[in-house]
Write an enzyme that holds these catalytic residues in place. Structure first.
Site, short mmCIF file in Angstrom:
data_model
loop_
_atom_site.label_atom_id
_atom_site.label_comp_id
_atom_site.label_asym_id
_atom_site.label_seq_id
_atom_site.Cartn_x
_atom_site.Cartn_y
_atom_site.Cartn_z
N GLU A 151 0.72 -1.25 -0.01
CA GLU A 151 0.06 -0.06 -0.22
C GLU A 151 0.77 1.26 -0.19
O GLU A 151 1.66 1.58 0.89
CB GLU A 151 -0.77 0.01 1.23
CG GLU A 151 -2.08 -0.99 1.15
CD GLU A 151 -2.95 -0.78 2.46
OE1 GLU A 151 -4.11 -1.40 2.26
OE2 GLU A 151 -2.55 -0.18 3.50
N ASP A 165 -5.64 9.26 9.81
CA ASP A 165 -4.20 8.93 10.48
C ASP A 165 -4.06 9.45 11.93
O ASP A 165 -4.24 10.60 12.12
CB ASP A 165 -3.22 9.07 9.38
CG ASP A 165 -3.59 8.27 8.04
OD1 ASP A 165 -3.72 7.05 8.26
OD2 ASP A 165 -3.70 8.95 6.79
#
EC number: 4.2.1.20
Length: 265
Positions: free
Chosen positions: A49, A60
């Site tokens: 990824e 995040d």
């Protein structure tokens, strides 16, 4: 058949689960980032990824937020991410998934993004902040079944919603192991199993679990109740703590090897 589907079928035949590794493209700079990815591949990574750096990565945690800031400060952009994909595709055949937020893709243009990502060698995308009901316009621009759209499922997702998300997904489903942001602590593999069971009841797609996974012990426990394990913040933490360390390549490779060993049945 997509590269991602082929990879999961090959792993299943070997009685292995997928190790999915995330790093932010361009962290800490373009050249070092390519070398880090190469080390991950040499360590046995199954799916890569590549994070598209973004200035406001709200899903995040602080570790990946800082990685995005470093990448952007080094001049990274979506066109450069695609340039990096081309380079990475030159030394590995594993699936490459672009991971990010919708804003940079929207600004770039959906059709153009699909065509350029495919031409660069990417195999799919995961857009964190684009739910199924808002993505039809984008996916309608894409043709064929050679570029997968990975979807997120949270532990709080209800059965009907799971079914809807799974119906819109391809490649694999990313099951978030806990509420919170990336890098959160407190992994409980029994809770993962509780969420994975109803999800597997509505889809045949592989389910990969992420958030809070950083050790071979974590990987082994989660791999026992899923099709794959996603490790992201732990890689970025290793990078952040060794930005000037000439041994970083070896450290990343050996860390990847230790995680991959835990996916084997």
């Amino acid at each position: 058949m997509s590269c991602i589907k082929n990879s999961f079928e090959a792993l299943k035949a070997k009685n292995e689960k997928a190790l999915v590794g995330f790093v932010t493209a361009g962290d800490p700079d373009f050249g070092k980032s390519v070398e880090i990815v190469k080390a991950m591949c040499e360590g046995g990574m199954d799916v890569l990824e590549l994070g598209i750096p973004f200035s406001d990565p709200t899903a995040d945690g602080p570790v990946i937020q800082r990685s995005s800031q470093r990448a952007l400060s080094s001049g990274m952009s979506l066109p450069k991410v695609l340039e990096m994909v081309k380079i990475v595709r030159g030394f590995t055949k594993i699936p490459i998934v672009l991971f990010g937020y919708y804003n940079p893709i929207f600004s770039y243009g959906g059709k153009r993004f699909y065509e350029d990502a495919l031409a660069a060698g990417a195999d799919g995308v995961l857009i964190v902040d684009l739910p199924p009901e808002e993505s039809a316009e984008l996916t309608s621009l894409w043709e064929g079944d050679d570029f997968d759209f990975i979807r997120l499922v949270a532990p709080t997702t209800g059965q009907d919603r799971m079914k809807q998300i799974a119906g819109e997904a391809s490649g694999f489903i990313y099951l978030v192991s806990m509420t919170g942001v990336t890098g959160s602590q407190g992994l409980d593999s029994s809770k993962v199993a509780d969420v994975n069971a109803p999800l597997k009841a509505v889809t045949d797609l592989p389910v990969c679990v992420g958030f809070g996974i950083s050790t071979p012990e974590h990987v082994k426990a989660v791999a026992a109740v899923s099709d794959g394990v996603v490790v992201g913040s732990a890689f970025e933490r290793l990078i952040e703590e060794n930005l000037e360390n000439r041994g970083l390549h070896t450290m990343v490779q050996e860390y990847t090897e230790s995680l991959k060993a835990a996916t084997r049945g």
